[in-house]
Design an enzyme around this catalytic site. Sequence first.
Site, PDB file in Angstrom:
ATOM      1  N   ASP A 137       9.072   2.762   2.396  1.00  0.00           N
ATOM      2  CA  ASP A 137       8.134   3.847   2.670  1.00  0.00           C
ATOM      3  C   ASP A 137       7.887   3.592   4.188  1.00  0.00           C
ATOM      4  O   ASP A 137       7.206   2.478   4.627  1.00  0.00           O
ATOM      5  CB  ASP A 137       6.579   3.127   1.736  1.00  0.00           C
ATOM      6  CG  ASP A 137       5.490   3.924   1.926  1.00  0.00           C
ATOM      7  OD1 ASP A 137       5.350   4.784   3.010  1.00  0.00           O
ATOM      8  OD2 ASP A 137       4.384   3.902   1.293  1.00  0.00           O
TER       9      ASP A 137
ATOM     10  N   PHE B  19       0.908  -1.003  -0.053  1.00  0.00           N
ATOM     11  CA  PHE B  19       0.158  -0.380  -0.029  1.00  0.00           C
ATOM     12  C   PHE B  19       0.892   1.196  -0.073  1.00  0.00           C
ATOM     13  O   PHE B  19       1.684   1.503   1.048  1.00  0.00           O
ATOM     14  CB  PHE B  19      -0.962   0.092   1.168  1.00  0.00           C
ATOM     15  CG  PHE B  19      -1.889   1.283   1.154  1.00  0.00           C
ATOM     16  CD1 PHE B  19      -3.079   1.175   0.498  1.00  0.00           C
ATOM     17  CD2 PHE B  19      -1.326   2.287   1.691  1.00  0.00           C
ATOM     18  CE1 PHE B  19      -3.948   2.469   0.111  1.00  0.00           C
ATOM     19  CE2 PHE B  19      -2.317   3.438   1.699  1.00  0.00           C
ATOM     20  CZ  PHE B  19      -3.453   3.771   0.784  1.00  0.00           C
TER      21      PHE B  19
ATOM     22  N   LYS C 217       2.414  11.516   7.227  1.00  0.00           N
ATOM     23  CA  LYS C 217       1.484  11.051   8.298  1.00  0.00           C
ATOM     24  C   LYS C 217       1.826  11.746   9.661  1.00  0.00           C
ATOM     25  O   LYS C 217       1.682  12.891   9.781  1.00  0.00           O
ATOM     26  CB  LYS C 217       1.458   9.438   8.608  1.00  0.00           C
ATOM     27  CG  LYS C 217       0.353   8.916   7.433  1.00  0.00           C
ATOM     28  CD  LYS C 217      -0.109   7.395   7.692  1.00  0.00           C
ATOM     29  CE  LYS C 217      -1.013   7.445   6.655  1.00  0.00           C
ATOM     30  NZ  LYS C 217      -0.875   6.252   5.858  1.00  0.00           N
TER      31      LYS C 217
END
Length: 414
Positions: free
Chosen positions: A225, A140, A254
């Site tokens: 990531d 993802f 985030k």
Amino acid sequence: MLANHLISLEERYGAHNYHPLDVVIERASGAWVYDVEGRRYLDFLAAYSAVNQGHCHPAIFKAMCEQAQKVTLTSRAFRNDQLPLLLKDLHELTGFEMALPMNSGAEAVETALKAARKWGETRKGIPAGHTQILVAENNFHGRTISIVGFSSESQYRYGFGPFPSGFDRVPFGDAQALREKITPDTCAFLVEPIQGEAGIIVPPAGYLREVAAICREHNVLLICDEIQSGLGRTGRLFAFMHDEIVPDVVVIGKALSGGFYPVSAMLASREVLGVFSPGDHGSTFGGNPLACAVARAALRVIVDEDLSERSAKLGAYALNRLQRIRSPHVASLRGKGLWIAVDLNSPARPFCEALKERGVLCKETHDTVIRLAPPLTISQEDLDWGLDQIEAVLAPQEDSSVDIDAASRNTVNA
Ligand SMILES: *Cc1c(COP(=O)(O)O)cnc(C)c1O
């Protein structure tokens, strides 16, 4: 009821691209959120780890307000006095030579993909238009067309093609499979050190170290990531640190803003980020002074409050408590730091609904997994209370009022 009114407005006027729990949050502080009816809930999702620092952290709030009174956006047509300071902070905290700030996580991933391709053509000598980037199964990395184009999740792709070519998938956790898939045209391998959205999938020990060695051997960039796994969530500043490696490129987002503002960044060496010349890439809001001031404060909280260490300690404690629960519903438990997957024998949604009724907010991922990821600032006492509720739902006592089958019957599936 106000909540029902707001929910009906959202359903009527908004696109239905999410299936949220029906809790309408009005304010939040630390690990707690409050709904419009005044009920409070312990947040065990932390906005997918964007609020590792806890909701509305006062130090980040202060930095945001102070900067918002001065200047918020210059665009990068001009310089601002905050961007250089964020770049220096990122360098000093992470050791990477350079950074390029963006806004969303997906944008920072796209930035890394562009840098990797240009590096492949201009530094590695791959013929123009031939670069190949390898990614992992069940990855993802966000929702842009190129990113969903290499997703193995059919729903993420369905109806959105055609997609850019030049991406190939390899199984996650299998270094040998990566080695076999590399060609002279491979410029990069993009991977989450721990796969968050896939259900907190932790690869076999040493996987990333082997991957790093293979990438080095073949002159392939390793792009980690760390948008969800980074900035303290797994008990280290970055999840790759568990394997004692240094990737070529790291993508963060985030918690880089502590939830106040969308801020992301690509971190890399001078050799990689040096491929960009003026005009190659950009973003109107990327690197804006408000974002940079917020990010600097958010990073300072992670360091000052020792959030990585808190995550390691509280995570080990929580996992141990969960392992002692005897429940017919639990198939397996896994995680690192305060990032724990409770894998169930049946759909997780009814359990999340039951937890909501008890004042704990969790969100299911991939049907059967409950992801536990509270803010890293959560107190031991609050964590224990949250775990009590989880225990009550997973292993109800005879006299418990929790009835999963009833909750299941009342749930509308997405
Ligand atoms: C959330 C996430 C992204 C995407 O970030 P957005 O800000 O939603 O675009 C990318 N990669 C990982 C691992 C994520 O968890």
